[in-house]
Design an enzyme around this catalytic site. Structure first.
Site, PDB file in Angstrom:
ATOM      1  N   TRP A   1       5.534  -8.384   0.680  1.00 32.72           N
ATOM      2  CA  TRP A   1       5.242  -7.580  -0.514  1.00 32.72           C
ATOM      3  C   TRP A   1       5.864  -6.185  -0.388  1.00 32.72           C
ATOM      4  O   TRP A   1       6.329  -5.610  -1.387  1.00 32.72           O
ATOM      5  CB  TRP A   1       3.736  -7.504  -0.789  1.00 32.72           C
ATOM      6  CG  TRP A   1       2.938  -6.691   0.191  1.00 32.72           C
ATOM      7  CD1 TRP A   1       2.375  -7.138   1.354  1.00 32.72           C
ATOM      8  CD2 TRP A   1       2.616  -5.291   0.116  1.00 32.72           C
ATOM      9  NE1 TRP A   1       1.739  -6.110   2.010  1.00 32.72           N
ATOM     10  CE2 TRP A   1       1.866  -4.973   1.267  1.00 32.72           C
ATOM     11  CE3 TRP A   1       2.890  -4.280  -0.800  1.00 32.72           C
ATOM     12  CZ2 TRP A   1       1.376  -3.678   1.513  1.00 32.72           C
ATOM     13  CZ3 TRP A   1       2.402  -2.997  -0.551  1.00 32.72           C
ATOM     14  CH2 TRP A   1       1.659  -2.717   0.587  1.00 32.72           C
TER      15      TRP A   1
ATOM     16  N   HIS B   1      -3.744   5.100   7.836  1.00 34.67           N
ATOM     17  CA  HIS B   1      -4.795   4.309   8.485  1.00 34.67           C
ATOM     18  C   HIS B   1      -4.404   3.946   9.902  1.00 34.67           C
ATOM     19  O   HIS B   1      -3.252   3.627  10.181  1.00 34.67           O
ATOM     20  CB  HIS B   1      -5.012   2.987   7.723  1.00 34.67           C
ATOM     21  CG  HIS B   1      -5.906   3.115   6.538  1.00 34.67           C
ATOM     22  ND1 HIS B   1      -5.950   2.170   5.543  1.00 34.67           N
ATOM     23  CD2 HIS B   1      -6.820   4.070   6.198  1.00 34.67           C
ATOM     24  CE1 HIS B   1      -6.836   2.530   4.639  1.00 34.67           C
ATOM     25  NE2 HIS B   1      -7.373   3.692   5.008  1.00 34.67           N
ATOM     26  N   TYR B   2      -5.409   3.976  10.790  1.00 31.24           N
ATOM     27  CA  TYR B   2      -5.228   3.378  12.107  1.00 31.24           C
ATOM     28  C   TYR B   2      -6.489   2.570  12.419  1.00 31.24           C
ATOM     29  O   TYR B   2      -7.569   3.146  12.403  1.00 31.24           O
ATOM     30  CB  TYR B   2      -5.010   4.421  13.200  1.00 31.24           C
ATOM     31  CG  TYR B   2      -4.401   3.737  14.396  1.00 31.24           C
ATOM     32  CD1 TYR B   2      -3.061   3.370  14.409  1.00 31.24           C
ATOM     33  CD2 TYR B   2      -5.191   3.382  15.490  1.00 31.24           C
ATOM     34  CE1 TYR B   2      -2.516   2.688  15.488  1.00 31.24           C
ATOM     35  CE2 TYR B   2      -4.640   2.702  16.557  1.00 31.24           C
ATOM     36  CZ  TYR B   2      -3.304   2.361  16.551  1.00 31.24           C
ATOM     37  OH  TYR B   2      -2.760   1.670  17.599  1.00 31.24           O
ATOM     38  N   GLN B   3      -6.386   1.273  12.696  1.00 28.85           N
ATOM     39  CA  GLN B   3      -5.219   0.440  12.525  1.00 28.85           C
ATOM     40  C   GLN B   3      -4.945   0.212  11.035  1.00 28.85           C
ATOM     41  O   GLN B   3      -5.894   0.060  10.282  1.00 28.85           O
ATOM     42  CB  GLN B   3      -5.469  -0.946  13.149  1.00 28.85           C
ATOM     43  CG  GLN B   3      -5.864  -0.976  14.600  1.00 28.85           C
ATOM     44  CD  GLN B   3      -4.617  -0.806  15.507  1.00 28.85           C
ATOM     45  OE1 GLN B   3      -3.482  -1.004  15.092  1.00 28.85           O
ATOM     46  NE2 GLN B   3      -4.834  -0.400  16.719  1.00 28.85           N
TER      47      GLN B   3
ATOM     48  N   PHE C   1      -1.107  -3.383   7.436  1.00 26.78           N
ATOM     49  CA  PHE C   1       0.308  -3.751   7.347  1.00 26.78           C
ATOM     50  C   PHE C   1       1.115  -2.794   8.220  1.00 26.78           C
ATOM     51  O   PHE C   1       1.064  -1.578   8.001  1.00 26.78           O
ATOM     52  CB  PHE C   1       0.775  -3.695   5.884  1.00 26.78           C
ATOM     53  CG  PHE C   1       0.010  -4.657   5.018  1.00 26.78           C
ATOM     54  CD1 PHE C   1       0.368  -5.992   4.963  1.00 26.78           C
ATOM     55  CD2 PHE C   1      -1.104  -4.231   4.304  1.00 26.78           C
ATOM     56  CE1 PHE C   1      -0.356  -6.893   4.195  1.00 26.78           C
ATOM     57  CE2 PHE C   1      -1.835  -5.121   3.538  1.00 26.78           C
ATOM     58  CZ  PHE C   1      -1.455  -6.454   3.489  1.00 26.78           C
TER      59      PHE C   1
ATOM     60  N   HIS D   1       3.244   3.460   5.906  1.00 23.99           N
ATOM     61  CA  HIS D   1       2.923   3.834   4.525  1.00 23.99           C
ATOM     62  C   HIS D   1       1.827   4.889   4.554  1.00 23.99           C
ATOM     63  O   HIS D   1       1.012   4.915   5.474  1.00 23.99           O
ATOM     64  CB  HIS D   1       2.506   2.603   3.708  1.00 23.99           C
ATOM     65  CG  HIS D   1       1.395   1.845   4.342  1.00 23.99           C
ATOM     66  ND1 HIS D   1       1.606   0.865   5.283  1.00 23.99           N
ATOM     67  CD2 HIS D   1       0.054   1.940   4.190  1.00 23.99           C
ATOM     68  CE1 HIS D   1       0.453   0.381   5.678  1.00 23.99           C
ATOM     69  NE2 HIS D   1      -0.515   1.018   5.041  1.00 23.99           N
TER      70      HIS D   1
HETATM   71  O1  G7M Z   1      -4.856  -0.397   5.702  1.00 26.39           O
HETATM   72  P1  G7M Z   1      -3.439  -0.139   5.300  1.00 26.39           P
HETATM   73  O2  G7M Z   1      -3.054   1.273   5.607  1.00 26.39           O
HETATM   74  O3  G7M Z   1      -2.451  -1.144   5.878  1.00 26.39           O
HETATM   75  O4  G7M Z   1      -3.420  -0.270   3.716  1.00 26.39           O
HETATM   76  C1  G7M Z   1      -2.505  -1.039   3.003  1.00 26.39           C
HETATM   77  C2  G7M Z   1      -2.644  -0.733   1.532  1.00 26.39           C
HETATM   78  O5  G7M Z   1      -1.699  -1.532   0.815  1.00 26.39           O
HETATM   79  C3  G7M Z   1      -4.023  -1.067   0.949  1.00 26.39           C
HETATM   80  O6  G7M Z   1      -4.567   0.094   0.346  1.00 26.39           O
HETATM   81  C4  G7M Z   1      -3.734  -2.188  -0.043  1.00 26.39           C
HETATM   82  O7  G7M Z   1      -4.566  -2.135  -1.184  1.00 26.39           O
HETATM   83  C5  G7M Z   1      -2.285  -1.962  -0.394  1.00 26.39           C
HETATM   84  N1  G7M Z   1      -1.589  -3.187  -0.808  1.00 26.39           N
HETATM   85  C6  G7M Z   1      -1.691  -4.395  -0.221  1.00 26.39           C
HETATM   86  N2  G7M Z   1      -0.876  -5.270  -0.883  1.00 26.39           N
HETATM   87  C7  G7M Z   1      -0.733  -6.668  -0.517  1.00 26.39           C
HETATM   88  C8  G7M Z   1      -0.258  -4.605  -1.904  1.00 26.39           C
HETATM   89  C9  G7M Z   1       0.673  -4.992  -2.908  1.00 26.39           C
HETATM   90  O8  G7M Z   1       1.122  -6.136  -3.023  1.00 26.39           O
HETATM   91  N3  G7M Z   1       1.076  -3.996  -3.755  1.00 26.39           N
HETATM   92  C10 G7M Z   1       0.599  -2.709  -3.655  1.00 26.39           C
HETATM   93  N4  G7M Z   1       1.028  -1.822  -4.545  1.00 26.39           N
HETATM   94  N5  G7M Z   1      -0.284  -2.336  -2.713  1.00 26.39           N
HETATM   95  C11 G7M Z   1      -0.715  -3.272  -1.835  1.00 26.39           C
END
Ligand code: G7M
Length: 335
Positions: free
Chosen positions: A163, A256-258, A261, A265
């Site tokens: 994604w 975020h940690y962990q 993804f 980001h």
């Molecule tokens: O916890 P972490 O820092 O990894 O947060 C990942 C963020 O990515 C979360 O706030 C999710 O809501 C967001 N997210 C996850 N996916 C699968 C998608 C997506 O497909 N599109 C968007 N725009 N955000 C996503």
């Protein structure tokens, strides 16, 4: 438009929407999604305070399982008018009236009553674990624990990043992009988070996804990344001010940690919005991260980082086997 030289690109490209699912040969494409085709098999989590329910089930004629996440939306101030809640069509059912107190159930017009819905299909065991209610533990990850336990685990088992690449490569969510800097080293895409409707200021939630690949988390960050981090802070806050009229002093900008993804980001949320994962055990303010690296280049190589771990995660078993977390066996509880 950006020319790939780390310049600004406030004009987000408006590319044609691609149905990733068709392209990848799995999943649901938009015109196929009908909730009447969904048969729930298990409620994974019903959070009454956040008003979010995660339901496991199957879609008719589809193999594999799906997770449907339903969330009651926050009130939009625009709906508090005679066109919204206070319109002629709104119905009130009376529970009781007593002196000056009245208790009712309100049935407003459906347009103000939408339920935010997220569908994950096909869902993996890891998704089921992520959306299930379960016990959580806090562990302290020393640099040694990171190298010997966490890193080998995440190299083997992490959520697919497709994604993220779809956004960066212009294949998905292109009509939602708020800001795009196309520079290979310092570029990033600012896009509404999956959890945000992209409209309600009170719940504003955007993600800055870096273009550089291979930066997994704050553990990988050092001086070399300061220009990138500062660019995200500067250009991200400006784009949010221009588009949503929210000043940088009303934003919570953090990592975020962990993370879920492992592709770097940064989260941008409205300061007054209690988004999931904003608490001390998970959230690291971008300003603090920048400052720590400025003080010491190898800060995130040397620091012990706390993180939370859920009992259904395979990483939990690894930390438990190595004596870092204690699980109370169900038959001991109450004895
Ligand atoms: O916890 P972490 O820092 O990894 O947060 C990942 C963020 O990515 C979360 O706030 C999710 O809501 C967001 N997210 C996850 N996916 C699968 C998608 C997506 O497909 N599109 C968007 N725009 N955000 C996503």
């Amino acid at each position: 438009m950006s020319d790939g030289n780390c310049q600004n690109d406030l004009e987000a490209p408006c590319a044609k929407k691609v149905k990733i699912d068709d392209k990848n040969g799995h999943g649901l494409s938009e015109n196929q999604i009908e909730l009447k085709d969904f048969t729930p098999t298990k409620i994974l989590n019903n959070n009454s305070s956040k008003k979010i329910v995660s339901v496991l089930g199957n879609f008719k004629d589809k193999s594999g399982v799906a997770i449907v996440i339903l969330e009651k939306n926050a009130f939009k101030e625009d709906d508090l008018s005679s066109r919204g809640y206070f319109s002629e069509e709104t119905k009130l059912r009376t529970f009781f009236q007593n002196d000056i107190y009245g208790n009712f159930e309100c049935f407003p017009i459906s347009s103000v009553n939408a339920v935010k819905t997220t569908i994950i299909y096909p869902a993996t065991e890891k998704h089921i674990s992520k959306y299930s209610k379960q016990e959580v533990h806090l562990v302290l990850e020393t640099p040694e624990c990171y190298e010997t336990l966490t890193l080998p685990h995440l190299q083997k088992e992490q959520f697919n990043l497709q994604w993220v690449y779809n956004i960066l490569e212009g294949k998905s969510e292109q009509d939602r992009i708020v800001y795009n800097n196309t520079c290979d080293t310092e570029g990033f895409v600012l896009v509404p988070d999956l959890k945000w409707d992209g409209l309600t200021k009170e719940t504003l939630y955007l993600l800055a996804i870096v273009r550089q690949r291979g930066i997994k988390s704050i553990r990988d960050l050092n001086e070399e990344h300061l220009p990138l981090l500062k660019r995200i802070r500067g250009e991200g806050t400006k784009a949010i001010l221009d588009k949503y009229k929210v000043p940088s002093t009303q934003l919570r900008i953090y990592l975020h940690y962990q993370p879920s993804f492992y592709h770097l980001h940064i989260h941008f949320t409205f300061l007054q919005h209690e988004a999931p994962g904003i608490y001390a055990e998970k959230s690291h303010l971008l300003d603090t991260v920048i400052n720590n690296i400025e003080i010491m280049n190898s800060y995130y190589k040397k620091v012990t980082l706390p993180f939370t771990i859920r009992e259904m995660d395979t990483l939990f078993n690894i930390y438990e086997t190595n004596g870092y977390v204690k699980k109370i066996k169900a038959d001991l509880i109450g004895k």
